[in-house]
Each structure stands twice: as structure tokens, then as C-alpha cells.
Design an enzyme around this catalytic site. Structure first.
Site, PDB file in Angstrom:
ATOM      1  N   GLU A  84      71.494 -50.810  64.055  1.00  0.00           N
ATOM      2  CA  GLU A  84      71.933 -51.994  63.334  1.00  0.00           C
ATOM      3  C   GLU A  84      72.682 -51.631  62.065  1.00  0.00           C
ATOM      4  O   GLU A  84      73.341 -52.474  61.470  1.00  0.00           O
ATOM      5  CB  GLU A  84      70.735 -52.912  63.042  1.00  0.00           C
ATOM      6  CG  GLU A  84      69.591 -52.279  62.276  1.00  0.00           C
ATOM      7  CD  GLU A  84      69.770 -52.372  60.773  1.00  0.00           C
ATOM      8  OE1 GLU A  84      70.536 -53.234  60.317  1.00  0.00           O
ATOM      9  OE2 GLU A  84      69.156 -51.565  60.074  1.00  0.00           O
ATOM     10  N   GLN A  89      59.535 -52.598  49.911  1.00  0.00           N
ATOM     11  CA  GLN A  89      59.529 -51.865  51.181  1.00  0.00           C
ATOM     12  C   GLN A  89      59.728 -50.372  50.971  1.00  0.00           C
ATOM     13  O   GLN A  89      59.086 -49.546  51.623  1.00  0.00           O
ATOM     14  CB  GLN A  89      60.648 -52.381  52.093  1.00  0.00           C
ATOM     15  CG  GLN A  89      60.313 -53.605  52.894  1.00  0.00           C
ATOM     16  CD  GLN A  89      61.413 -53.938  53.893  1.00  0.00           C
ATOM     17  OE1 GLN A  89      62.164 -53.063  54.315  1.00  0.00           O
ATOM     18  NE2 GLN A  89      61.522 -55.193  54.248  1.00  0.00           N
ATOM     19  N   MET A 118      57.748 -58.088  60.761  1.00  0.00           N
ATOM     20  CA  MET A 118      56.725 -57.118  60.378  1.00  0.00           C
ATOM     21  C   MET A 118      56.737 -55.920  61.299  1.00  0.00           C
ATOM     22  O   MET A 118      56.397 -54.799  60.879  1.00  0.00           O
ATOM     23  CB  MET A 118      55.348 -57.786  60.382  1.00  0.00           C
ATOM     24  CG  MET A 118      54.260 -56.932  59.739  1.00  0.00           C
ATOM     25  SD  MET A 118      54.559 -56.614  57.990  1.00  0.00           S
ATOM     26  CE  MET A 118      54.096 -54.871  57.897  1.00  0.00           C
ATOM     27  N   ALA A 119      57.148 -56.107  62.549  1.00  0.00           N
ATOM     28  CA  ALA A 119      57.213 -54.981  63.483  1.00  0.00           C
ATOM     29  C   ALA A 119      58.132 -53.890  62.958  1.00  0.00           C
ATOM     30  O   ALA A 119      57.836 -52.695  63.078  1.00  0.00           O
ATOM     31  CB  ALA A 119      57.682 -55.463  64.854  1.00  0.00           C
ATOM     32  N   ASP A 120      59.276 -54.291  62.367  1.00  0.00           N
ATOM     33  CA  ASP A 120      60.195 -53.309  61.778  1.00  0.00           C
ATOM     34  C   ASP A 120      59.488 -52.433  60.762  1.00  0.00           C
ATOM     35  O   ASP A 120      59.656 -51.212  60.726  1.00  0.00           O
ATOM     36  CB  ASP A 120      61.352 -54.002  61.045  1.00  0.00           C
ATOM     37  CG  ASP A 120      62.201 -54.876  61.935  1.00  0.00           C
ATOM     38  OD1 ASP A 120      63.008 -55.624  61.369  1.00  0.00           O
ATOM     39  OD2 ASP A 120      62.068 -54.813  63.167  1.00  0.00           O
ATOM     40  N   HIS A 177      66.820 -53.873  64.907  1.00  0.00           N
ATOM     41  CA  HIS A 177      66.201 -53.370  63.677  1.00  0.00           C
ATOM     42  C   HIS A 177      64.981 -52.508  64.007  1.00  0.00           C
ATOM     43  O   HIS A 177      64.784 -51.438  63.428  1.00  0.00           O
ATOM     44  CB  HIS A 177      65.763 -54.536  62.789  1.00  0.00           C
ATOM     45  CG  HIS A 177      66.856 -55.131  61.978  1.00  0.00           C
ATOM     46  ND1 HIS A 177      67.767 -56.002  62.496  1.00  0.00           N
ATOM     47  CD2 HIS A 177      67.197 -54.973  60.664  1.00  0.00           C
ATOM     48  CE1 HIS A 177      68.614 -56.369  61.554  1.00  0.00           C
ATOM     49  NE2 HIS A 177      68.291 -55.751  60.434  1.00  0.00           N
TER      50      HIS A 177
END
Length: 372
Positions: free
Chosen positions: A33, A123, A309-311, A334
Site C-alpha cells: 500500500e 503507533q 486493529m489487525a494492521d 495494509h
């Protein structure tokens, strides 16, 4: 079982010559991405492992390629915490060299200087600070609720709760909201160091216990927050869910703004979310429905992670001791990109199983202890 392989880089090989420096890892920022998540994950893992990294073609696929203020803030904050040597940390730069040399802790103040996302800086810093030698607090000024980034309420009520499942003690305190274009919001990130993270084996969401949420409006009439919340509740009720949505109206922002964040909690401790941001010309009812529909889609899939949230979770899954299994409704670009980046730094290999309802992400972690 059907396993899906993460493909090799699009366009094998680096597209521009490497810097004349020693690096442990070289990353092509145009992979997948091609966004800022590549930078954030690369810098976090470089800082954690004490391995220099060179990233090229940063955000090459974006309309405004290269480093932007919130990216620069994350890089400079990570450099401050690790006493790193950095080359290319300038606005618009498409190449960056980052060489960490130590890891510090304590109290810090960071100002993005724009409405750049505070959540995206969080993050970057959170995984680094989990392995710091002492507890750390970082006060960050910028945008709390801006487009193309998780809202601060999502980070407070979903991100921190998912990390807690891995044994991480992370808290985010909201001081003041800030919206595009003026920013001026403030949040405080508080991180307790860990010895190591624990694996999470939770491929199913579990039984729904509650749905909660926050509908906020800043420098706007109170009915904006009320209408957002009402629309969210009604949309969920039509699907058989009941939600409690807190109203928050404030007048201390530099400009107007609004949004909704919803989160659902299961009996197994899983937390998934859905959010939507207000904007000029967008009815409050649409904002509320969008957040509800996002949350409902994840609940219907039985996933233990929502797509956003998986990313973020794959980094912590890879650092944890033991086998982690979690699921998501979508196999986004992503997510695939972040898995690829993690695999460049750590001796792990992710597997993804398509169950027909959702995708189960599985990995045997490479538990980390800081070695500076």
C-alpha cells in the site's frame, strides 16, 4: 485449511541506489500500500532491535509523497528515545536512514506542529517504549481526530485493550481534542515496560458482553453529538445490538469537529471497534450510522480484531512468546504490507487461513528482550 501467502515485493529490488552506509535492513517504502505504516513499523522495529534501517521511496504512491509532519514527528521522537543517528528527516524526503544506539525513558513533550495525527505517533512509539528501561510518559500535541488515522478514542478504548491481552500496560489520556486544520489537541501516552509479551490465541470473537461508545462535538451545538449517538444506537438496534453511547461536548478546541467511536467487548476479552469522523456538509446521522455499520460488520464476521486493529496487532503478535492466532474480516493491503515489513526484521513467518467468515492470522512469535 486454506492458507494465503503474502506475496513478495511488487517490483523486486530497490528502485534507487542505497545510501553509502551500513544497514541491517533495507525497506522499499513503495511496497504494497506504500503508505506511512511502512515507516512507522520499520522505525519501531529498528529501535527495538538496535538494527539500523534504510527506507527508500517513502510514501511514493501518495499524492504528496515523502515524509509529512506527523511522520517526521514519529521519526524524531523515536530518534530522541534511542539517541539515533538519522539522515533524511526532512519534509518531503523519500529516503531515510535510522541508526538507534540506546534506549531512554522518562517524560517527554512532543508537538507535531500541525493537525497531524497524534494516534500515528503513538503507533510508532508504543512498541519501542514497551522495552524501555523504565516507565515513560509522552505528552503529544497535534490532531486527535483527523482523517486517515485512528481517532484518539479508538486508541484509548480499542488499541490499549487489545495490547493488554498481550500483557502490555499502555494508557492514553485525552487532555484536549484537536481537529483538522488547526490541530491543538493533546494526549498523554503512558507505557509500562515489559519483560516479554505473551501470545494471544483467540481466533474467534466470543460472546458479546457489551457495546459502548463516545460521540463528541467540539465548538458545535450539543445536538450534533446527540444526533450522532442516536443514529449509531438505532443502526445497531436494527441489527439486534444494544449500545450505550456517551455524549461529549466541548468548547475548548481551536476549531470545530465531531466524531463517533464505538467498541464491543466479548466474554473472552476481545475488543473490536468502529468509528466515523464528522466533516463539513456530512449530516450527524450519517456519521453515527457509519461507525455502527463498521462495528456491526466485524461482529457479524466473528472476528477478534477489526480491520484497522489487525494492521497494528501483527507487530505485537510477532514479538510475543508462543503462538498467536487472531482473526479479521478483511485481508487488507495494509495488513499484508505490515506483515511483510515485520518479517523483514524478525525471524517469523505468518500464515493466514481463510475460513469463509474471516481470516485467521497465525504466527509463532520471536519473543524480544532488549539488548542495548
Amino acid at each position: 485449511m486454506v492458507y494465503i501467502s503474502i506475496p513478495p515485493p511488487w517490483g523486486r529490488g530497490l528502485k534507487t541506489p542505497a545510501l553509502d552506509v551500513d544497514v541491517a535492513v533495507r525497506i522499499d517504502g513503495s511496497y504494497g500500500e506504500g503508505g506511512g505504516q511502512i515507516l512507522r513499523t520499520s522505525i519501531a522495529l529498528s529501535a527495538l532491535l538496535g538494527r539500523p534501517v534504510e527506507i527508500i521511496n517513502i510514501r511514493a504512491k501518495r499524492a504528496n509523497p515523502g515524509l509529512q509532519p506527523q511522520h517526521l514527528t514519529g521519526v524524531k521522537a523515536a530518534a530522541l528515545l534511542t539517541d539515533a543517528e538519522v539522515v533524511g528527516a526532512e519534509k518531503g524526503s523519500t529516503r531515510l536512514y535510522f541508526n538507534p544506539r540506546t534506549l531512554k525513558c522518562g517524560r517527554y513533550n512532543i508537538d507535531i506542529g500541525t493537525a497531524g495525527s497524534i494516534s500515528l505517533v503513538i503507533q510508532t512509539l508504543t512498541p519501542i517504549l514497551l522495552y524501555a528501561p523504565c516507565p515513560t510518559e509522552v505528552a503529544i500535541t497535534g490532531g486527535t481526530d483527523v482523517a486517515w488515522a485512528p481517532p484518539i478514542d479508538y486508541m484509548r478504548h480499542v488499541f490499549t485493550k487489545v495490547l493488554a491481552r498481550f500483557g502490555a500496560q499502555v494508557a492514553i489520556e485525552l487532555v484536549k481534542r484537536g481537529h483538522y486544520p488547526k490541530g491543538g489537541g493533546k494526549a498523554i501516552l503512558k507505557v509500562q515496560p515489559v519483560e516479554t509479551l505473551s501470545a494471544v490465541d483467540s481466533p474467534e470473537f466470543g460472546r458479546l458482553v457489551e457495546i459502548r461508545g463516545i460521540s463528541h462535538a467540539v465548538n458545535l451545538p450539543p445536538h450534533v453529538a446527540e444526533r450522532q449517538a442516536k443514529a449509531a444506537r438505532e443502526a445497531l438496534e436494527r441489527l439486534g445490538y444494544k449500545a450505550e453511547v456517551e455524549l461529549e461536548t466541548r468548547s475548548d478546541g481551536l476549531g470545530p469537529g465531531s466524531g463517533v467511536v464505538l467498541w464491543a467487548v466479548s466474554d473472552t476479552g476481545n475488543v473490536v471497534g468502529g468509528d466515523a469522523l464528522g466533516e463539513r456538509g456530512k449530516p450527524a446521522e450519517v456519521v453515527g450510522r457509519e461507525a455502527a455499520e463498521k462495528l456491526a460488520a466485524t461482529l457479524a464476521s466473528g472476528s477478534s480484531l477489526d480491520p484497522h486493529m489487525a494492521d497494528m496487532a501483527v507487530l505485537y503478535m510477532a514479538l510475543a512468546r508462543g503462538r498467536s492466532r487472531m482473526s479479521t474480516p478483511e485481508l487488507t493491503t495494509h495488513l499484508q504490507t505490515n506483515i511483510y515489513i515485520v518479517e523483514q526484521f524478525l525471524p517469523v513467518k505468518f500464515k493466514i487461513e481463510n475460513t469463509g467468515r474471516h481470516y485467521i492470522i497465525q504466527v509463532e512469535g520471536a519473543p524480544h528482550r532488549h539488548k542495548y
